[in-house]
Design a protein around this motif. Structure first.
Motif, short mmCIF file in Angstrom:
data_model
loop_
_atom_site.label_atom_id
_atom_site.label_comp_id
_atom_site.label_asym_id
_atom_site.label_seq_id
_atom_site.Cartn_x
_atom_site.Cartn_y
_atom_site.Cartn_z
N ARG A 98 -0.68 -7.42 2.17
CA ARG A 98 -0.50 -6.34 3.13
C ARG A 98 -0.52 -5.01 2.39
NH1 ARG A 98 4.86 -6.80 5.65
NH2 ARG A 98 5.59 -5.17 4.22
N ILE A 99 -1.23 -4.06 2.98
CA ILE A 99 -1.30 -2.71 2.42
C ILE A 99 -0.83 -1.73 3.49
CG2 ILE A 99 -2.80 -0.91 1.48
CD1 ILE A 99 -4.72 -3.14 0.58
N GLN A 100 0.16 -0.93 3.15
CA GLN A 100 0.54 0.15 4.05
C GLN A 100 -0.31 1.36 3.70
OE1 GLN A 100 4.35 2.19 3.68
NE2 GLN A 100 4.59 2.13 5.91
N VAL A 101 -1.29 1.65 4.55
CA VAL A 101 -2.19 2.76 4.28
C VAL A 101 -1.48 4.08 4.56
CG1 VAL A 101 -4.42 3.78 4.80
CG2 VAL A 101 -4.13 1.29 4.90
N SER A 102 -0.78 4.13 5.66
CA SER A 102 0.00 5.30 6.06
C SER A 102 1.09 4.79 6.97
CB SER A 102 -0.90 6.32 6.76
OG SER A 102 -1.49 5.75 7.90
N PRO A 103 2.10 5.60 7.32
CA PRO A 103 3.17 5.11 8.19
C PRO A 103 2.61 4.52 9.49
CG PRO A 103 3.79 7.18 7.23
CD PRO A 103 2.37 6.96 6.82
N GLY A 104 2.90 3.25 9.74
CA GLY A 104 2.45 2.59 10.95
C GLY A 104 1.05 2.00 10.88
N ARG A 105 0.35 2.23 9.79
CA ARG A 105 -1.01 1.69 9.64
C ARG A 105 -1.02 0.71 8.48
NH1 ARG A 105 -6.44 4.61 7.32
NH2 ARG A 105 -7.67 2.71 7.17
N TYR A 106 -1.34 -0.55 8.79
CA TYR A 106 -1.35 -1.60 7.78
C TYR A 106 -2.71 -2.31 7.78
CZ TYR A 106 3.70 -1.06 7.79
OH TYR A 106 4.97 -0.55 7.69
N GLU A 107 -3.09 -2.80 6.63
CA GLU A 107 -4.25 -3.68 6.52
C GLU A 107 -3.79 -4.94 5.79
OE1 GLU A 107 -7.70 -0.20 6.53
OE2 GLU A 107 -7.83 -1.87 5.12
N TYR A 108 -4.44 -6.05 6.11
CA TYR A 108 -3.97 -7.34 5.63
C TYR A 108 -5.06 -8.11 4.90
CZ TYR A 108 -0.20 -6.33 8.89
OH TYR A 108 0.85 -5.73 9.55
N ASP A 109 -4.62 -8.95 3.95
CA ASP A 109 -5.49 -9.93 3.31
C ASP A 109 -6.72 -9.28 2.69
OD1 ASP A 109 -7.34 -12.88 4.34
OD2 ASP A 109 -6.17 -12.51 2.52
N ARG A 110 -6.51 -8.41 1.76
CA ARG A 110 -7.60 -7.69 1.09
C ARG A 110 -7.85 -8.25 -0.30
NH1 ARG A 110 -8.91 -6.62 5.32
NH2 ARG A 110 -9.08 -4.58 6.34
N TRP A 111 -9.13 -8.42 -0.62
CA TRP A 111 -9.56 -8.97 -1.91
C TRP A 111 -10.37 -7.95 -2.69
CZ3 TRP A 111 -8.31 -13.74 -3.87
CH2 TRP A 111 -7.73 -14.65 -2.98
N GLY A 112 -10.20 -7.97 -4.01
CA GLY A 112 -11.05 -7.18 -4.88
C GLY A 112 -12.34 -7.94 -5.15
N GLN A 113 -13.32 -7.26 -5.71
CA GLN A 113 -14.65 -7.84 -5.90
C GLN A 113 -14.72 -8.78 -7.10
OE1 GLN A 113 -13.72 -5.03 -7.09
NE2 GLN A 113 -14.82 -4.59 -8.97
N GLY A 114 -13.76 -8.76 -7.96
CA GLY A 114 -13.78 -9.65 -9.12
C GLY A 114 -14.26 -8.94 -10.37
N THR A 115 -13.65 -9.32 -11.49
CA THR A 115 -14.07 -8.81 -12.79
C THR A 115 -14.13 -10.00 -13.74
OG1 THR A 115 -13.59 -7.15 -14.50
CG2 THR A 115 -11.69 -8.19 -13.46
N LEU A 116 -15.20 -10.09 -14.50
CA LEU A 116 -15.46 -11.25 -15.34
C LEU A 116 -14.76 -11.11 -16.69
CD1 LEU A 116 -16.95 -13.92 -15.96
CD2 LEU A 116 -18.90 -12.53 -16.71
N VAL A 117 -14.02 -12.15 -17.04
CA VAL A 117 -13.38 -12.24 -18.35
C VAL A 117 -14.01 -13.43 -19.08
CG1 VAL A 117 -11.23 -12.75 -19.57
CG2 VAL A 117 -11.21 -11.22 -17.58
N THR A 118 -14.56 -13.16 -20.26
CA THR A 118 -15.17 -14.21 -21.07
C THR A 118 -14.47 -14.23 -22.42
OG1 THR A 118 -17.30 -13.85 -19.97
CG2 THR A 118 -17.30 -15.11 -22.03
N VAL A 119 -13.93 -15.38 -22.76
CA VAL A 119 -13.22 -15.53 -24.03
C VAL A 119 -14.01 -16.50 -24.90
CG1 VAL A 119 -11.05 -16.10 -25.15
CG2 VAL A 119 -11.05 -15.19 -22.81
N SER A 120 -14.47 -16.00 -26.04
CA SER A 120 -15.26 -16.83 -26.94
C SER A 120 -14.36 -17.49 -27.99
CB SER A 120 -16.33 -15.99 -27.63
OG SER A 120 -15.72 -14.99 -28.42
N SER A 121 -14.75 -18.65 -28.41
CA SER A 121 -13.93 -19.40 -29.38
C SER A 121 -14.30 -19.05 -30.81
CB SER A 121 -14.10 -20.90 -29.16
OG SER A 121 -15.46 -21.25 -29.26
#
Length: 121
Positions: A98-121
Motif C-alpha cells: 500500500r502506498i499513501q500518495v496523499s491524504p485519502g489517496r492510496y494505491e495498492y499492490d505495486r511492483w518495481g520493474q526489477g534489477t538484475l544482480v549477477t554474482v560470479s564465482s
C-alpha cells in the motif's frame, strides 16, 4: 505510482551491492515493502520485508548478509547485500502492499520493474 528499482549489477562472490526502491512520483509513505527475487529458471521468492514501523524479516538464506532499510524522508527502501554468493544471482523486484500518495489517496499492490544482480564465482 510506479516503483523504480535500481542498483543491480555484476559482482564477484563476497562482494556487495545496494539496491534502492523509490516511487516514481512524490508520495506520503509506503506501508509494507518487500524485496523479491527470481533466479534463472526458478520461481520468485521473498527475500526481505520491512513494515511501516521498521519491523524486518528475512529469508533464512540471506540472514546475516542482507539488510533491508527505509528512509521515510526520501520514500526509498534499500536492500544492502553483503557477502554475495552465486546463488544470489536473480532479478530483484520491490513490492509495496500500500502506498499513501496523499491524504485519502492510496494505491495498492505495486511492483518495481526489477534489477538484475549477477554474482560470479
Amino acid at each position: 505510482v510506479q516503483l523504480q528499482a535500481s542498483g543491480g549489477g555484476l559482482v564477484q562472490a563476497g562482494g556487495s551491492l545496494k539496491l534502492s526502491c523509490a516511487a516514481s512520483e512524490k508520495i506520503n509513505r509506503f506501508n509494507v515493502v518487500d524485496w523479491y527475487r527470481q533466479p534463472p529458471d526458478n520461481q520468485r521468492e521473498l527475500v526481505a520485508t520491512i513494515t511501516s514501523t521498521g519491523y524486518r524479516n528475512y529469508r533464512d538464506s540471506v540472514k546475516g548478509r542482507f539488510t533491508i532499510s527505509r528512509d521515510n524522508a526520501k520514500n526509498t527502501v534499500y536492500l544492502q547485500m553483503d557477502n554475495l554468493k552465486p546463488e544470489d544471482t536473480a532479478v530483484y523486484h520491490c513490492h509495496a502492499d500500500r502506498i499513501q500518495v496523499s491524504p485519502g489517496r492510496y494505491e495498492y499492490d505495486r511492483w518495481g520493474q526489477g534489477t538484475l544482480v549477477t554474482v560470479s564465482s
